[in-house]
Design a protein around this motif. Sequence first.
Motif, PDB file in Angstrom:
ATOM      1  N   ALA A 350       0.832  -1.209   0.000  1.00  0.00           N
ATOM      2  CA  ALA A 350       0.000   0.000   0.000  1.00  0.00           C
ATOM      3  C   ALA A 350       0.865   1.257   0.000  1.00  0.00           C
ATOM      4  O   ALA A 350       0.576   2.225  -0.718  1.00  0.00           O
ATOM      5  CB  ALA A 350      -0.931  -0.015   1.208  1.00  0.00           C
ATOM      6  N   MET A 351       1.933   1.253   0.779  1.00  0.00           N
ATOM      7  CA  MET A 351       2.825   2.417   0.801  1.00  0.00           C
ATOM      8  C   MET A 351       3.512   2.607  -0.552  1.00  0.00           C
ATOM      9  O   MET A 351       3.702   3.739  -1.003  1.00  0.00           O
ATOM     10  CB  MET A 351       3.854   2.269   1.925  1.00  0.00           C
ATOM     11  N   ALA A 352       3.864   1.493  -1.204  1.00  0.00           N
ATOM     12  CA  ALA A 352       4.477   1.595  -2.529  1.00  0.00           C
ATOM     13  C   ALA A 352       3.492   2.184  -3.539  1.00  0.00           C
ATOM     14  O   ALA A 352       3.862   3.026  -4.367  1.00  0.00           O
ATOM     15  CB  ALA A 352       4.947   0.216  -2.987  1.00  0.00           C
ATOM     16  N   LEU A 353       2.240   1.781  -3.455  1.00  0.00           N
ATOM     17  CA  LEU A 353       1.228   2.349  -4.343  1.00  0.00           C
ATOM     18  C   LEU A 353       1.074   3.847  -4.107  1.00  0.00           C
ATOM     19  O   LEU A 353       0.884   4.628  -5.052  1.00  0.00           O
ATOM     20  CB  LEU A 353      -0.122   1.656  -4.117  1.00  0.00           C
ATOM     21  N   CYS A 354       1.142   4.246  -2.851  1.00  0.00           N
ATOM     22  CA  CYS A 354       0.917   5.649  -2.504  1.00  0.00           C
ATOM     23  C   CYS A 354       2.085   6.552  -2.888  1.00  0.00           C
ATOM     24  O   CYS A 354       1.995   7.782  -2.717  1.00  0.00           O
ATOM     25  CB  CYS A 354       0.612   5.775  -1.010  1.00  0.00           C
ATOM     26  N   GLU A 355       3.161   5.963  -3.394  1.00  0.00           N
ATOM     27  CA  GLU A 355       4.222   6.794  -3.959  1.00  0.00           C
ATOM     28  C   GLU A 355       3.732   7.499  -5.224  1.00  0.00           C
ATOM     29  O   GLU A 355       4.323   8.494  -5.654  1.00  0.00           O
ATOM     30  CB  GLU A 355       5.452   5.938  -4.257  1.00  0.00           C
ATOM     31  N   HIS A 356       2.679   6.972  -5.819  1.00  0.00           N
ATOM     32  CA  HIS A 356       2.017   7.631  -6.953  1.00  0.00           C
ATOM     33  C   HIS A 356       0.910   8.526  -6.387  1.00  0.00           C
ATOM     34  O   HIS A 356      -0.041   8.020  -5.773  1.00  0.00           O
ATOM     35  CB  HIS A 356       1.427   6.601  -7.912  1.00  0.00           C
ATOM     36  N   ALA A 357       1.042   9.809  -6.555  1.00  0.00           N
ATOM     37  CA  ALA A 357       0.102  10.748  -5.936  1.00  0.00           C
ATOM     38  C   ALA A 357      -1.339  10.465  -6.344  1.00  0.00           C
ATOM     39  O   ALA A 357      -2.262  10.532  -5.512  1.00  0.00           O
ATOM     40  CB  ALA A 357       0.483  12.187  -6.292  1.00  0.00           C
ATOM     41  N   GLU A 358      -1.552  10.136  -7.615  1.00  0.00           N
ATOM     42  CA  GLU A 358      -2.906   9.842  -8.079  1.00  0.00           C
ATOM     43  C   GLU A 358      -3.488   8.631  -7.367  1.00  0.00           C
ATOM     44  O   GLU A 358      -4.674   8.609  -7.012  1.00  0.00           O
ATOM     45  CB  GLU A 358      -2.895   9.555  -9.591  1.00  0.00           C
ATOM     46  N   LEU A 362      -6.671   8.260  -4.973  1.00  0.00           N
ATOM     47  CA  LEU A 362      -7.731   7.302  -5.291  1.00  0.00           C
ATOM     48  C   LEU A 362      -8.052   6.428  -4.091  1.00  0.00           C
ATOM     49  O   LEU A 362      -9.223   6.255  -3.735  1.00  0.00           O
ATOM     50  CB  LEU A 362      -7.308   6.432  -6.478  1.00  0.00           C
ATOM     51  N   LEU A 363      -7.019   5.851  -3.451  1.00  0.00           N
ATOM     52  CA  LEU A 363      -7.257   4.992  -2.289  1.00  0.00           C
ATOM     53  C   LEU A 363      -7.948   5.768  -1.176  1.00  0.00           C
ATOM     54  O   LEU A 363      -8.861   5.257  -0.509  1.00  0.00           O
ATOM     55  CB  LEU A 363      -5.939   4.406  -1.791  1.00  0.00           C
ATOM     56  N   LEU A 364      -7.522   6.995  -0.975  1.00  0.00           N
ATOM     57  CA  LEU A 364      -8.139   7.823   0.052  1.00  0.00           C
ATOM     58  C   LEU A 364      -9.614   8.057  -0.265  1.00  0.00           C
ATOM     59  O   LEU A 364     -10.483   7.940   0.617  1.00  0.00           O
ATOM     60  CB  LEU A 364      -7.398   9.163   0.132  1.00  0.00           C
ATOM     61  N   GLN A 365      -9.908   8.334  -1.522  1.00  0.00           N
ATOM     62  CA  GLN A 365     -11.303   8.547  -1.941  1.00  0.00           C
ATOM     63  C   GLN A 365     -12.129   7.279  -1.754  1.00  0.00           C
ATOM     64  O   GLN A 365     -13.254   7.328  -1.228  1.00  0.00           O
ATOM     65  CB  GLN A 365     -11.335   8.985  -3.402  1.00  0.00           C
ATOM     66  N   LEU A 366     -11.576   6.133  -2.160  1.00  0.00           N
ATOM     67  CA  LEU A 366     -12.316   4.878  -2.067  1.00  0.00           C
ATOM     68  C   LEU A 366     -12.552   4.462  -0.620  1.00  0.00           C
ATOM     69  O   LEU A 366     -13.612   3.932  -0.270  1.00  0.00           O
ATOM     70  CB  LEU A 366     -11.572   3.773  -2.821  1.00  0.00           C
ATOM     71  N   ILE A 367     -11.562   4.705   0.230  1.00  0.00           N
ATOM     72  CA  ILE A 367     -11.736   4.396   1.660  1.00  0.00           C
ATOM     73  C   ILE A 367     -12.809   5.287   2.266  1.00  0.00           C
ATOM     74  O   ILE A 367     -13.687   4.824   3.003  1.00  0.00           O
ATOM     75  CB  ILE A 367     -10.390   4.541   2.403  1.00  0.00           C
ATOM     76  N   ASN A 368     -12.778   6.566   1.947  1.00  0.00           N
ATOM     77  CA  ASN A 368     -13.778   7.489   2.506  1.00  0.00           C
ATOM     78  C   ASN A 368     -15.169   7.243   1.929  1.00  0.00           C
ATOM     79  O   ASN A 368     -16.166   7.580   2.565  1.00  0.00           O
ATOM     80  CB  ASN A 368     -13.341   8.934   2.265  1.00  0.00           C
ATOM     81  N   GLN A 369     -15.231   6.631   0.738  1.00  0.00           N
ATOM     82  CA  GLN A 369     -16.528   6.250   0.170  1.00  0.00           C
ATOM     83  C   GLN A 369     -17.041   4.939   0.751  1.00  0.00           C
ATOM     84  O   GLN A 369     -18.190   4.561   0.506  1.00  0.00           O
ATOM     85  CB  GLN A 369     -16.411   6.116  -1.354  1.00  0.00           C
ATOM     86  N   GLY A 370     -16.184   4.224   1.468  1.00  0.00           N
ATOM     87  CA  GLY A 370     -16.582   2.947   2.044  1.00  0.00           C
ATOM     88  C   GLY A 370     -16.435   1.779   1.092  1.00  0.00           C
ATOM     89  O   GLY A 370     -16.957   0.692   1.363  1.00  0.00           O
ATOM     90  N   LEU A 371     -15.729   1.973  -0.022  1.00  0.00           N
ATOM     91  CA  LEU A 371     -15.535   0.894  -0.994  1.00  0.00           C
ATOM     92  C   LEU A 371     -14.262   0.090  -0.704  1.00  0.00           C
ATOM     93  O   LEU A 371     -14.151  -1.056  -1.128  1.00  0.00           O
ATOM     94  CB  LEU A 371     -15.473   1.465  -2.411  1.00  0.00           C
ATOM     95  N   TYR A 372     -13.321   0.692  -0.012  1.00  0.00           N
ATOM     96  CA  TYR A 372     -12.138   0.007   0.522  1.00  0.00           C
ATOM     97  C   TYR A 372     -12.119   0.260   2.025  1.00  0.00           C
ATOM     98  O   TYR A 372     -12.767   1.196   2.516  1.00  0.00           O
ATOM     99  CB  TYR A 372     -10.856   0.542  -0.105  1.00  0.00           C
TER     100      TYR A 372
END
Length: 379
Positions: A350-358, A362-372
């Motif tokens: 997950a940290m490696a993915l987050c090296e890509h700002a986009e 996206l992960l932050l948006q999906l978590i806050n939407q309740g999809l992740y």
Amino acid sequence: MYTLNLDIAQFLKEHWQQKPVVIKGAFPDFEDPISADELAGLACEEEITSRIVVTQKDNWEVIQGPFEDYDSYGETHWQLLVQAVNHWYPDSQPLVEAFRFLPDWRFDDLMVSFATPSGGVGPHVDNYDVFIIQGEGERRWTVGANTPQQRRGGNPNSPLVEDFEPIIDVVLEKGDVLYIPPGYPHCGETLTLALSYSIGYRAPSQQELASEVADYLLDNNLGQQRFTSATEPANPGVISQDHQLGIMSLLSQLAQDPTSYQVVLGKLLSQNRFELDICEGEEAYNAEDLQDAFEQGAGVNRIGGLKVLRLENDTQSRLFINGEIYELPNTPEAVLTQLSDLVSFDSDSAMALCEHAEVQALLLQLINQGLYYLSDDEA
């Protein structure tokens, strides 16, 4: 973990969408991912689709859930069916994973049934592919040939068909699998108290595709091109063959233009027929919260049943998630592949993915939407 004892290449070549097959011992030492009591508990919930089918003399009664208790149904001649158990019961996901040699866009849901002796849903035909996995107990299954079937009692609206001559007649025991393609009539009869798992795969119909295309064109004010002709018929009251083909070619032009059909397919095929167990938190996370969670060992998972799809040779860099488009113009294709293929990531991934700002956004948006959701244990 469930390992399917199957020659996948041979199955795809000889049976998939062609003919039914019984796979004895497909899951050696099979363990039920859910108990009958847990299944009954899910069927108590309003948002979960469930039904009970009661077997009567030459007839079947269907009662829609939710259910508060089951005492009135007795000890025989009924079956409880709960749809989309993978959406609500995470421990069932490993069983779904065993069948991911087929694409996610086809996957419909995991239906689980608890059946008493002589319980069943009657002879019927499905318009989708299904793998039936036998858990605890035994059930006898018959499958007929893919030929036109008469509806029960001559009623065209009946979901049941008349009895058929079986080409397969088998008793499934724990760990056995029966695969049935669309169009083959089949019927299950319960011999002992039994748990069964049906993994269904569905493709869109022409009606669904036409409806989705129409919605896309209307929503985006597209599809304005009109038919033009070079010749006209001699008779004013006739629609010439050339005109018929020319008018219908307007639709085929849309079907050959990726900028038109890719959005339609991505949105349509990433949707679910059944409600998802959205796990939106009380407070929204920010990027710092996400980083802290990963540093403390948290992983990130999709909710059950969520489809994250990408299109091969897409005209744009994006993902389709639950019927929505997520643009990722600066994200490498390899990362898009990870996001679409993997349902969970441990903290390091997950940290490696987050090296890509986009991707972090996206992960932050999906978590806050309740999809992740963030998991305490690493994937």
